[in-house]
Design an enzyme around this catalytic site. Structure first.
Site, short mmCIF file in Angstrom:
data_model
loop_
_atom_site.label_atom_id
_atom_site.label_comp_id
_atom_site.label_asym_id
_atom_site.label_seq_id
_atom_site.Cartn_x
_atom_site.Cartn_y
_atom_site.Cartn_z
N GLU A 58 24.73 110.81 3.63
CA GLU A 58 24.23 109.52 3.16
C GLU A 58 25.33 108.57 2.73
O GLU A 58 25.27 107.37 2.99
CB GLU A 58 23.24 109.74 2.00
CG GLU A 58 21.93 110.41 2.39
CD GLU A 58 22.01 111.93 2.46
OE1 GLU A 58 20.98 112.56 2.73
OE2 GLU A 58 23.12 112.48 2.23
N ASP A 78 6.91 118.53 -2.37
CA ASP A 78 8.36 118.66 -2.26
C ASP A 78 9.01 118.90 -3.63
O ASP A 78 10.13 119.39 -3.71
CB ASP A 78 8.97 117.40 -1.63
CG ASP A 78 8.71 117.33 -0.13
OD1 ASP A 78 8.12 118.28 0.41
OD2 ASP A 78 9.09 116.33 0.49
N PHE A 82 18.03 110.60 -2.16
CA PHE A 82 19.36 110.78 -1.59
C PHE A 82 20.02 109.43 -1.28
O PHE A 82 21.24 109.29 -1.43
CB PHE A 82 19.27 111.63 -0.33
CG PHE A 82 18.57 112.94 -0.56
CD1 PHE A 82 18.96 113.77 -1.59
CD2 PHE A 82 17.48 113.32 0.21
CE1 PHE A 82 18.31 114.96 -1.84
CE2 PHE A 82 16.81 114.50 -0.03
CZ PHE A 82 17.22 115.34 -1.06
N HIS A 97 9.74 108.10 0.63
CA HIS A 97 9.42 109.28 -0.18
C HIS A 97 9.83 109.08 -1.63
O HIS A 97 10.46 109.94 -2.25
CB HIS A 97 10.07 110.52 0.41
CG HIS A 97 9.48 110.94 1.73
ND1 HIS A 97 9.51 110.13 2.83
CD2 HIS A 97 8.85 112.07 2.11
CE1 HIS A 97 8.93 110.75 3.85
NE2 HIS A 97 8.50 111.91 3.44
N ARG A 111 5.31 107.24 0.47
CA ARG A 111 4.88 108.12 1.54
C ARG A 111 3.39 108.03 1.88
O ARG A 111 3.02 108.08 3.05
CB ARG A 111 5.22 109.58 1.15
CG ARG A 111 4.82 110.61 2.20
CD ARG A 111 5.11 112.01 1.68
NE ARG A 111 4.89 113.04 2.67
CZ ARG A 111 4.96 114.34 2.41
NH1 ARG A 111 5.26 114.75 1.19
NH2 ARG A 111 4.77 115.23 3.36
N ARG A 161 5.14 103.98 5.05
CA ARG A 161 6.33 104.30 5.85
C ARG A 161 6.12 103.96 7.32
O ARG A 161 7.05 103.55 8.01
CB ARG A 161 6.74 105.77 5.66
CG ARG A 161 5.66 106.78 5.94
CD ARG A 161 6.15 108.20 5.68
NE ARG A 161 5.09 109.17 5.81
CZ ARG A 161 5.25 110.41 6.24
NH1 ARG A 161 6.45 110.84 6.57
NH2 ARG A 161 4.24 111.25 6.31
#
Length: 311
Positions: free
Chosen positions: A56, A115, A81, A107, A165, A8
């Protein structure tokens, strides 16, 4: 210790480099720029970075308008998302219109770790594969991430870059080719071929080393582009080796394994198996433990190869 970098961070830095060369490049984020690392671009070009908040779908629609106005928008948020919540505008506003919108979604996969399943995108590649005209890149290291961003700018049409990530080693060289739709051979072999992408390249190379110690020569082929898919290379190794095992940090439904199966069906005489997430959501945990839990380790890949080779 080998040099390492987060994909990232490499993505954020690559955007800055691209932005220096082309002032049409703008970056859109959904209030997570410190996680997607587009804040690096924001610091360099604050007037070309737009925060849409947790909206989004609106962000994707705005990106389409920007693209139709001659800009080159890079849309960034978490993969779940960006790919799932915004799927309808991605279909109707971006892909259906052939809009020149780029998606750098971070991610992805189980490597989000703690998460948990609600944030772990294990179906994003499948969703993007469904969209006609969508190019899909899954870089395995920082060098490939830089090349993927550059290639995305040069492609006239929608592109999805899957951004992981974790911090990773370099598995490719800076001057290695990165041709959209053309796989790279990282290791040659004659007894079996391991087809992998993204974070699973590390596991695939480790599996090949394990197998080498057992007298099995396994090739490792890096399919950094999932779509368009390199059917020629897949068929070459399938026919030459007679055993193919795919490895992906994604559902085996609709991902790399499915792409390979579709490419080989009726065209190659080989034994075939897939390593990936099997009709399941993720769960919270350390990424290394999750890879073990879901059967994504080097030993899991080696085991599939042993089974198909018949040892």
């Amino acid at each position: 210790m080998a040099e390492m970098k987060s994909l990232r961070i490499a993505y954020g830095e690559a955007l800055v480099q691209a932005g220096k060369l082309d002032d049409r490049i703008v970056v859109l984020d959904a209030d997570v720029s410190s996680a997607t690392m587009t804040n690096i671009f924001k610091k360099a070009y604050p007037d070309r970075h737009y925060n849409f908040g947790i909206a989004e779908a609106n962000m994707v629609c705005a990106a389409t308008g920007m693209a139709q106005s001659g800009l080159i928008p890079f849309v960034s948020t978490f993969a779940l998302f960006g790919a799932a919540r915004a799927f309808e505008p991605l279909r109707n506003s971006v892909a259906y219109m052939g809009a020149n919108v780029k998606l750098g979604l971070s991610h992805s996969g189980l490597s989000v770790g703690e998460d948990g399943g609600s944030h772990q995108a294990v179906e994003d590649i499948a969703l993007m594969r469904l969209l006609p005209g969508m190019t899909i890149f899954v870089p395995c290291d920082a060098f490939e991430m830089e090349k993927a961003v550059k290639a995305a700018v040069e492609i006239d049409g929608p592109v999805y870059i899957r951004v992981a990530r974790p911090v990773t080693e370099y598995f490719t060289a800076k001057d290695d080719p990165f041709v959209p739709g053309k796989a790279n051979i990282l290791r040659d072999g004659k007894d079996a071929a391991i087809f992998a992408a993204g974070l699973m390249i590390e596991q695939a190379l480790a599996a090949a080393k394990i197998l080498e110690g057992e007298g099995i020569s396994a090739a490792v082929v890096n399919f950094h582009t999932i779509k368009p898919f390199d059917q020629d290379t897949a068929l070459e190794f399938a026919n030459r080796c007679g055993v193919v095992v795919t490895a992906e940090e994604h559902s085996i439904i609709g991902g790399l394994g499915s792409a390979v199966a579709q490419a080989l069906m009726g065209k190659a005489n080989c034994k075939f198996d897939m390593v990936g997430i099997r009709d399941s959501y993720g769960k919270s945990g350390d990424p290394a433990l999750l890879f073990k839990e879901y059967g994504l380790t080097a030993e899991d890949i080696a085991g599939k190869v042993r089974d198909k080779v018949g040892i």
